[in-house]
Design an enzyme around this catalytic site. Structure first.
Site, PDB file in Angstrom:
ATOM      1  N   ASN A   9     -62.709  39.342 -25.837  1.00  0.00           N
ATOM      2  CA  ASN A   9     -61.865  38.352 -25.164  1.00  0.00           C
ATOM      3  C   ASN A   9     -60.523  38.388 -25.888  1.00  0.00           C
ATOM      4  OD1 ASN A   9     -60.639  36.120 -24.095  1.00  0.00           O
ATOM      5  ND2 ASN A   9     -62.288  34.680 -24.596  1.00  0.00           N
ATOM      6  N   LYS A  16     -61.200  37.839 -29.764  1.00  0.00           N
ATOM      7  CA  LYS A  16     -62.533  37.348 -30.094  1.00  0.00           C
ATOM      8  C   LYS A  16     -63.540  38.403 -29.680  1.00  0.00           C
ATOM      9  CE  LYS A  16     -61.421  32.508 -29.390  1.00  0.00           C
ATOM     10  NZ  LYS A  16     -61.237  31.533 -28.342  1.00  0.00           N
ATOM     11  N   ARG A  93     -63.329  40.129 -20.952  1.00  0.00           N
ATOM     12  CA  ARG A  93     -62.842  39.014 -20.153  1.00  0.00           C
ATOM     13  C   ARG A  93     -61.452  39.396 -19.656  1.00  0.00           C
ATOM     14  NH1 ARG A  93     -62.086  32.770 -22.003  1.00  0.00           N
ATOM     15  NH2 ARG A  93     -61.490  32.005 -19.958  1.00  0.00           N
ATOM     16  N   HIS A 181     -61.217  30.026 -15.158  1.00  0.00           N
ATOM     17  CA  HIS A 181     -62.416  29.555 -15.869  1.00  0.00           C
ATOM     18  C   HIS A 181     -63.705  29.910 -15.108  1.00  0.00           C
ATOM     19  CE1 HIS A 181     -59.819  26.353 -18.046  1.00  0.00           C
ATOM     20  NE2 HIS A 181     -60.062  27.345 -18.866  1.00  0.00           N
ATOM     21  N   GLY A 210     -61.470  22.187 -22.221  1.00  0.00           N
ATOM     22  CA  GLY A 210     -61.205  22.792 -23.528  1.00  0.00           C
ATOM     23  C   GLY A 210     -59.722  22.649 -23.824  1.00  0.00           C
ATOM     24  N   GLY A 212     -57.592  24.803 -22.639  1.00  0.00           N
ATOM     25  CA  GLY A 212     -57.292  24.918 -21.217  1.00  0.00           C
ATOM     26  C   GLY A 212     -58.307  24.039 -20.501  1.00  0.00           C
ATOM     27  N   ARG A 241     -50.425  22.291 -21.904  1.00  0.00           N
ATOM     28  CA  ARG A 241     -49.908  22.582 -20.554  1.00  0.00           C
ATOM     29  C   ARG A 241     -49.856  21.294 -19.735  1.00  0.00           C
ATOM     30  NH1 ARG A 241     -54.199  27.317 -19.290  1.00  0.00           N
ATOM     31  NH2 ARG A 241     -54.648  27.440 -21.518  1.00  0.00           N
ATOM     32  N   ASP A 283     -54.782  18.374 -29.994  1.00  0.00           N
ATOM     33  CA  ASP A 283     -56.204  18.388 -30.328  1.00  0.00           C
ATOM     34  C   ASP A 283     -56.841  17.022 -30.079  1.00  0.00           C
ATOM     35  OD1 ASP A 283     -58.660  18.289 -32.085  1.00  0.00           O
ATOM     36  OD2 ASP A 283     -57.989  20.334 -32.474  1.00  0.00           O
ATOM     37  N   MET A 284     -57.852  17.004 -29.224  1.00  0.00           N
ATOM     38  CA  MET A 284     -58.452  15.721 -28.839  1.00  0.00           C
ATOM     39  C   MET A 284     -59.045  14.975 -30.038  1.00  0.00           C
ATOM     40  SD  MET A 284     -58.890  13.576 -26.445  1.00  0.00           S
ATOM     41  CE  MET A 284     -58.624  14.307 -24.843  1.00  0.00           C
ATOM     42  N   GLY A 328     -65.004  22.435 -25.195  1.00  0.00           N
ATOM     43  CA  GLY A 328     -64.825  21.643 -26.419  1.00  0.00           C
ATOM     44  C   GLY A 328     -64.799  20.138 -26.223  1.00  0.00           C
ATOM     45  N   GLY A 330     -65.372  18.436 -23.277  1.00  0.00           N
ATOM     46  CA  GLY A 330     -66.497  18.023 -22.427  1.00  0.00           C
ATOM     47  C   GLY A 330     -67.809  17.950 -23.194  1.00  0.00           C
ATOM     48  N   GLU A 331     -68.008  18.879 -24.126  1.00  0.00           N
ATOM     49  CA  GLU A 331     -69.276  18.921 -24.861  1.00  0.00           C
ATOM     50  C   GLU A 331     -69.311  17.943 -26.029  1.00  0.00           C
ATOM     51  OE1 GLU A 331     -69.946  23.043 -26.000  1.00  0.00           O
ATOM     52  OE2 GLU A 331     -69.408  23.670 -23.972  1.00  0.00           O
ATOM     53  N   GLU A 379     -69.411  31.630 -21.966  1.00  0.00           N
ATOM     54  CA  GLU A 379     -68.737  32.680 -21.191  1.00  0.00           C
ATOM     55  C   GLU A 379     -69.105  34.069 -21.714  1.00  0.00           C
ATOM     56  OE1 GLU A 379     -65.459  30.177 -22.170  1.00  0.00           O
ATOM     57  OE2 GLU A 379     -64.482  30.641 -20.279  1.00  0.00           O
TER      58      GLU A 379
HETATM   59  P1  ADP Z   1     -60.620  26.752 -25.881  1.00  0.00           P
HETATM   60  O1  ADP Z   1     -60.134  26.406 -24.511  1.00  0.00           O
HETATM   61  O2  ADP Z   1     -59.513  27.218 -26.802  1.00  0.00           O
HETATM   62  O3  ADP Z   1     -61.865  27.603 -25.927  1.00  0.00           O
HETATM   63  P2  ADP Z   1     -62.377  24.624 -26.788  1.00  0.00           P
HETATM   64  O4  ADP Z   1     -63.315  24.731 -25.620  1.00  0.00           O
HETATM   65  O5  ADP Z   1     -62.877  25.023 -28.125  1.00  0.00           O
HETATM   66  O6  ADP Z   1     -60.994  25.334 -26.496  1.00  0.00           O
HETATM   67  O7  ADP Z   1     -61.879  23.090 -26.855  1.00  0.00           O
HETATM   68  C1  ADP Z   1     -60.974  22.658 -27.781  1.00  0.00           C
HETATM   69  C2  ADP Z   1     -60.812  21.146 -27.631  1.00  0.00           C
HETATM   70  O8  ADP Z   1     -62.082  20.505 -27.866  1.00  0.00           O
HETATM   71  C3  ADP Z   1     -59.816  20.537 -28.624  1.00  0.00           C
HETATM   72  O9  ADP Z   1     -58.996  19.584 -27.962  1.00  0.00           O
HETATM   73  C4  ADP Z   1     -60.753  19.826 -29.591  1.00  0.00           C
HETATM   74  O10 ADP Z   1     -60.137  18.708 -30.181  1.00  0.00           O
HETATM   75  C5  ADP Z   1     -61.857  19.380 -28.671  1.00  0.00           C
HETATM   76  N1  ADP Z   1     -63.029  18.978 -29.461  1.00  0.00           N
HETATM   77  C6  ADP Z   1     -63.831  19.764 -30.201  1.00  0.00           C
HETATM   78  N2  ADP Z   1     -64.761  18.993 -30.858  1.00  0.00           N
HETATM   79  C7  ADP Z   1     -64.499  17.695 -30.534  1.00  0.00           C
HETATM   80  C8  ADP Z   1     -65.083  16.439 -30.872  1.00  0.00           C
HETATM   81  N3  ADP Z   1     -66.121  16.359 -31.700  1.00  0.00           N
HETATM   82  N4  ADP Z   1     -64.555  15.323 -30.320  1.00  0.00           N
HETATM   83  C9  ADP Z   1     -63.502  15.397 -29.483  1.00  0.00           C
HETATM   84  N5  ADP Z   1     -62.904  16.544 -29.107  1.00  0.00           N
HETATM   85  C10 ADP Z   1     -63.394  17.684 -29.627  1.00  0.00           C
END
Ligand code: ADP
Length: 395
Positions: A9, A16, A93, A181, A210, A212, A241, A283-284, A328, A330-331, A379
């Site tokens: 990727n 990656k 990818r 996606h 994530g 994105g 974005r 960063d969330m 990220g 969502g999970e 993915e």
């Molecule tokens: P990418 O699109 O680069 O693959 P990811 O799917 O890893 O990104 O998602 C990154 C996002 O997930 C970031 O905003 C990060 O802060 C958020 N994130 C990861 N762990 C947590 C958590 N425990 N609580 C809240 N947000 C999280």
């Protein structure tokens, strides 16, 4: 000797990789890692599937390894590390398959030429995705390479969902809503029957949140509509974005702020979204922990726009049986999931707060008319599975 599939990727500054073992019911992850900062300060790390670091290298600040150098390093590492493994294929990818590629394809010179034609449709990603294919083809011409597209899963959308209200001559140039996606959505669509067979046959909205972020309406396992469009900047606000923007704002940028295309690109791709609104971070995790008013404003807008899109995608489906959170945010973000589910009460979603705190997988009550789930995406496994299938003579 064990057969293995390499999954790549490649982004603008990082690459990656994951290595999957063959010979089992589905490809099994053996090791994964990345080389990041390939034009600035390269850093390579490889981990075994359980997470322990297997190998790590740092280059001096200012080293330009480039994509060619990164791939050469990676192939050499794999050769040295994997004496008992035989690499049978590489799955890539690739962000854009245009309207033509609705499934993964084995790349030869002719296919590569076609994929290069999509560079203007995804100039920030497509060239980087294609470079490793070219380098590997030169080094190992007989090694099969399979391109797996982020757009392919969406080619089942009805023509109306893929159209902009633009003159035909523009549409004919390839200005469509493609959606992205797709590998993540395909993985979730394939996995959902294990969790909720009824919903998997019905109407589902998947939220891939994530860095994105996008959402996809899936009817009976197929993409029906999605929030991303011609490019991956459309739809939801993301880490950096902006998501959906009144096209008139572009004219304002040009006429009043005298911005050119590159300046607008930087603004809408790198300086907007959660970062731009909060003024704190993209960063969330950082936003959730922050007491800055901007951080709360950014989360509020993020959740509001998710709610609006959920209504729109449910309309495209004509109802809603389930929502699925993945990637990220969502999970992991209990806060975002809770707020989205509470806002979706009118669609029949009833949050189970304790289950949400425990990260699911089911986060709706048993009485909830529409169910809500947390399902980790994968993915890389999707690419490995596609690659394996593309090698089989039946295909
Ligand atoms: P990418 O699109 O680069 O693959 P990811 O799917 O890893 O990104 O998602 C990154 C996002 O997930 C970031 O905003 C990060 O802060 C958020 N994130 C990861 N762990 C947590 C958590 N425990 N609580 C809240 N947000 C999280």
């Amino acid at each position: 000797m064990t057969e293995a599939i390499l999954v790549l990727n490649a982004g603008s500054s990082s690459m990656k990789f994951s290595l999957f073992r063959e010979g089992e019911a589905e490809p099994a992850l053996h090791l994964q890692g990345q080389i990041e900062g390939i034009y600035t300060a390269p850093h390579f790390v490889a981990r075994i599937a359980a997470g322990a670091v297997l190998d790590e290298t740092r280059w001096a600040e200012g080293t330009r390894l480039g994509h060619d150098g990164a791939i050469a390093y990676l192939l050499e590492f794999l050769r040295a590390q994997l004496r008992d493994y035989h690499l049978i294929a590489v799955g890539h990818r690739v962000v854009h398959g245009g309207l033509e590629f609705s499934r993964p394809v084995r790349v030869d010179a002719q296919v590569l030429t076609k994929l290069e034609k999509f560079i203007p449709l995804a100039p920030l990603h497509q060239p980087h995705n294609l470079t490793p294919i070219r380098v590997i083809a030169a080094q190992a011409p007989d090694l099969p390479q399979i391109a797996c597209f982020d757009t392919a899963f969406h080619r089942t959308q009805p023509p109306l969902a893929q159209a902009f209200a633009l003159p035909g001559a523009i549409t004919d140039r390839g200005v469509h809503r493609y959606g992205f996606h797709g590998l993540s959505y395909e993985y979730i669509a394939k996995t959902l029957p294990q969790y909720d067979p009824h919903a998997a046959r019905g109407k589902v909205v998947v939220l891939h949140l994530g860095n994105g972020a996008s959402m996809c309406a899936i009817g009976a396992g197929k993409s029906v509509a999605s929030t991303m469009g011609f490019t991956a900047v459309e739809g939801l606000p993301m880490g950096t974005r902006c998501g959906a923007l009144d096209p008139g704002v572009m004219l304002y940028f040009m006429d009043e702020l005298k911005m050119d295309a590159r300046a607008i690109e930087k603004l809408i791709y790198q300086q907007s979204g959660l970062l731009g609104v909060s003024g704190v971070s993209s960063d969330m995790r950082t936003l959730e922990a922050s007491s800055e008013p901007g951080a709360k404003a950014a989360i509020d807008l993020y959740v509001y726009r998710i709610g609006r899109e959920l209504g729109s995608l449910s309309a495209a489906l004509g109802g809603l049986d389930a929502i699925v959170f993945t990637a990220g945010i969502g999970e992991n973000s209990r806060l975002v999931r809770e707020q989205v589910c509470r806002g979706a009460a009118w669609l029949g979603v009833e949050l189970d707060a304790a289950a949400n705190r425990a990260n699911g997988p089911r986060i709706s009550t048993s009485a909830s008319r529409a169910s809500a789930w947390v399902i980790p995406t994968n993915e890389e496994l999707m690419i490995a599975s596609h690659t394996r299938r593309a090698l089989s003579p039946k295909q």
